[in-house]
Each structure stands twice: as structure tokens, then as C-alpha cells.
Design a protein around this motif. Structure first.
Motif, short mmCIF file in Angstrom:
data_model
loop_
_atom_site.label_atom_id
_atom_site.label_comp_id
_atom_site.label_asym_id
_atom_site.label_seq_id
_atom_site.Cartn_x
_atom_site.Cartn_y
_atom_site.Cartn_z
N TYR A 10 0.81 -1.25 0.21
CA TYR A 10 0.08 -0.14 -0.04
C TYR A 10 0.77 1.09 0.09
CZ TYR A 10 -4.01 -3.23 1.20
OH TYR A 10 -4.82 -4.22 1.01
N ARG A 36 -3.42 -15.36 9.76
CA ARG A 36 -3.73 -14.42 10.87
C ARG A 36 -4.41 -13.38 10.36
NH1 ARG A 36 -0.01 -14.30 14.98
NH2 ARG A 36 1.12 -16.36 15.56
N ASN A 37 -4.78 -12.47 11.55
CA ASN A 37 -5.40 -11.09 11.29
C ASN A 37 -4.01 -10.37 10.55
OD1 ASN A 37 -7.93 -11.20 11.96
ND2 ASN A 37 -7.44 -10.73 14.32
N GLY A 38 -4.49 -9.60 9.53
CA GLY A 38 -3.50 -8.67 9.12
C GLY A 38 -2.41 -9.43 8.17
N GLY A 40 -2.72 -10.56 5.08
CA GLY A 40 -2.85 -10.08 3.63
C GLY A 40 -3.81 -10.82 2.95
N LYS A 41 -4.85 -11.58 3.75
CA LYS A 41 -5.84 -12.16 2.90
C LYS A 41 -6.73 -11.46 2.14
CE LYS A 41 -7.73 -13.85 6.84
NZ LYS A 41 -6.83 -13.07 7.89
N THR A 43 -6.27 -8.37 1.04
CA THR A 43 -5.22 -8.00 -0.40
C THR A 43 -5.28 -9.05 -1.09
OG1 THR A 43 -4.10 -6.69 1.78
CG2 THR A 43 -2.98 -6.71 -0.72
N GLU A 71 -15.38 -7.70 2.72
CA GLU A 71 -15.76 -7.99 4.05
C GLU A 71 -16.91 -7.19 4.83
OE1 GLU A 71 -12.24 -8.01 6.49
OE2 GLU A 71 -13.09 -9.10 8.17
N1 ATP Z 1 -5.64 0.61 2.59
C1 ATP Z 1 -4.63 0.07 3.20
N2 ATP Z 1 -3.60 1.09 3.64
C2 ATP Z 1 -2.40 0.78 4.20
N3 ATP Z 1 -2.31 -0.63 4.76
C3 ATP Z 1 -3.38 -1.20 4.43
C4 ATP Z 1 -4.52 -1.10 3.87
N4 ATP Z 1 -5.09 -2.14 3.82
C5 ATP Z 1 -4.63 -3.40 4.62
N5 ATP Z 1 -3.33 -2.85 4.98
C6 ATP Z 1 -2.22 -3.40 5.86
O1 ATP Z 1 -1.97 -4.55 5.14
C7 ATP Z 1 -1.51 -5.70 5.71
C8 ATP Z 1 -2.68 -6.77 5.04
O2 ATP Z 1 -4.05 -6.43 5.36
P1 ATP Z 1 -5.15 -7.47 5.00
O3 ATP Z 1 -6.53 -6.50 5.35
O4 ATP Z 1 -4.97 -7.62 3.63
O5 ATP Z 1 -5.06 -8.58 6.03
P2 ATP Z 1 -6.07 -9.71 6.29
O6 ATP Z 1 -5.39 -11.10 6.58
O7 ATP Z 1 -7.16 -9.71 5.47
O8 ATP Z 1 -6.67 -9.36 7.58
P3 ATP Z 1 -7.73 -9.33 8.64
O9 ATP Z 1 -8.21 -10.96 8.75
O10 ATP Z 1 -7.54 -8.56 9.87
O11 ATP Z 1 -9.17 -8.82 7.57
C9 ATP Z 1 -2.17 -5.37 7.21
O12 ATP Z 1 -0.77 -4.93 7.65
C10 ATP Z 1 -2.96 -4.04 7.07
O13 ATP Z 1 -2.66 -3.14 8.06
#
Ligand code: ATP
Length: 245
Positions: A10, A36-38, A40-41, A43, A71
């Protein structure tokens, strides 16, 4: 569909969320994205859906149309339910009245046809999110945490819907941190961690270990939430008094 060396961050100086990911989603295949949370799923799902453009690499042979269910359904739009579904069907180039009506009925949205999106409960708004993705008959259905926020009846529908899209030759990509993966037979898993994606068989025979842990009953809910947040599949909770969930 293939992700070829796909990387993403990002912003220009942000940390890499994904680095040179190579994965393939076969036609008619189902993939459950774990992590895990965060990790990158979301993304990864947005890159697959074409909502985000890779910072590096390329997504090849993406089926169309793409049904994308975020989501959180963005309900702050000045439409009624039926107005929104019609507008979204137009975006996909087809206004199949029958398809719109069929999904309104099946998802229990009929009482809310004329309700403005902003006035819907979270669960009902999520159903509208599902309906808009399904109306065009997706070649690729991307569901970000589809079990989140849905009522029990609609949660039951998700595996049915996935099976139908697959039976019609579509591919499905689902993220899941609630451990509902077992409801999608034949799914492959993509586990996201440290910028990479590892491919595995979901619930492959003989490959699953079940670990029993004991915690004070009052901590059960928080422990389940923490395990699911870490991408684990929680298969059951019981107390010394009996089965809880
Ligand atoms: N719009 C954004 N701008 C900057 N960083 C972002 C943005 N969206 C996500 N991130 C960061 O990118 C990383 C991956 O986020 P992502 O939402 O893809 O994870 P996730 O596995 O889906 O998490 P969750 O289970 O919490 O939804 C995290 O560190 C998050 O903080």
C-alpha cells in the motif's frame, strides 16, 4: 486464473504485504484463504478480484464476470435494495430481472426491497453484497469472510452457493478466519504468512491434527476468537458441564 509473481504494497514506501506470489486457481476450483489477522488475506482477494492492481507481477486469465463480496458491504450509498441490485446488474451489462428477483427471494431480501441501504442491519446489508455478486452468474466469485455478520440461515446458504458456482464451471476464492473451511469439500487452502502464500489441501484425509486445550470457562469465547484470528479451525467447545458450541 494465475497470479504470476504478484507483489503488493500500500503506497510507494509501504511494507510489502505480498511478495512474488505464484498461485493458480483452476476453473471450477474452490480455494479457502487462511492466515492471521493482517496477514494479507483481503489484499490477496482484492488482487485476484481485480479490485487492486498488483505493485509487481500480473494476474492472468481472470474469469469473468467477477462477483466480489467485500468483508464489509459499503452501505452508505443512496440506493434502495432493488435499485442498487438493478444498478449493479447494469454495470455487469445485464439486467436479468429473473436473476435479481431469484436472489432477492433466496436471500430473504423481499421485505427490504424498497429499504435504503443505509437503513439495513449489517447482516441484511451483507446479503445485498452477496446478491449483487451472484446476479451476473460469476465466473469468479470472491468472498471476503462471507460468514461474518450473516444470520444462521444465510450462513447455511454459503456452501450451497459456492457449490452451485463451481458446478456451473466458476471458480471461488473465500477467506475464512472462523474455521468454516470444512464446509467447503474439495477446497484447496492458500495460507498467507510473511508475504508468501502456501498451497495445501483443506482437511485432506489423515493430514489434520486435532489438539484439545483446557481453559477457564470464562475465557472460552476469547480463546476461540484468538485461535480463529490466528487462522485455526476451531472444531468444538465443551465445558465440564456439557457441549457449548
Ligand atoms: N488501505 C490500506 N492502506 C495501508 N495498509 C493497509 C491497507 N489495507 C490493509 N493494509 C495493511 O496490509 C496488511 C494486510 O492487510 P489485509 O487486510 O490484507 O489482511 P487480512 O489478512 O485480510 O486481515 P484481517 O483478517 O484482519 O481482515 C495489514 O498490515 C494491513 O494493516
Amino acid at each position: 486464473m494465475r497470479l504470476d509473481g504478484v507483489s503488493y504494497r500500500y503506497g510507494r514506501r509501504g511494507p510489502w504485504v505480498l511478495r512474488e506470489v505464484d498461485v493458480e486457481l483452476p476453473e471450477g476450483g474452490t480455494v479457502v484463504v487462511l492466515g492471521r489477522n493482517g496477514a494479507g488475506k483481503s489484499t490477496l482477494l482484492q488482487l485476484a478480484a481485480g479490485v487492486l492492481r498488483p505493485s509487481g507481477g500480473v494476474v492472468r486469465e481472470r474469469p469473468s464476470p467477477v462477483g466480489w463480496v467485500p468483508e464489509r458491504f459499503p452501505a452508505d450509498q443512496p440506493f434502495t435494495v432493488v435499485g442498487y441490485l438493478t444498478a449493479m446488474a447494469r454495470v455487469h451489462g445485464t439486467v436479468e430481472r429473473n436473476a435479481i428477483e431469484a436472489w432477492i427471494d433466496r436471500l430473504g431480501l423481499a421485505p427490504y426491497r424498497g429499504t435504503r441501504l443505509g437503513e439495513l442491519s449489517k447482516g441484511t446489508a451483507q446479503k445485498v453484497g452477496l446478491a449483487q455478486a451472484l446476479i451476473p452468474g460469476p465466473g469468479l466469485l470472491v468472498l471476503d469472510e462471507p460468514w461474518e455478520g450473516l444470520d444462521a440461515a444465510a450462513r447455511e446458504l454459503v456452501p450451497e452457493i459456492v457449490a452451485e458456482v463451481v458446478a456451473a464451471g466458476g471458480s471461488v476464492l473465500v477467506s475464512d478466519h472462523r474455521g468454516e473451511t470444512g464446509r467447503l469439500p474439495g477446497a484447496v487452502t492458500w495460507t498467507v504468512a510473511d508475504g508468501t502464500v502456501t498451497v495445501g489441501e483443506a482437511g485432506g484425509a489423515g493430514e489434520t491434527a486435532i489438539i484439545e486445550i483446557a481453559v477457564p470457562a470464562g475465557d472460552a469465547e476469547a480463546t476461540v476468537a484468538a485461535l480463529r484470528a490466528d487462522g485455526h479451525d476451531v472444531v468444538g467447545v465443551r465445558t465440564t458441564a456439557g457441549v457449548r458450541a
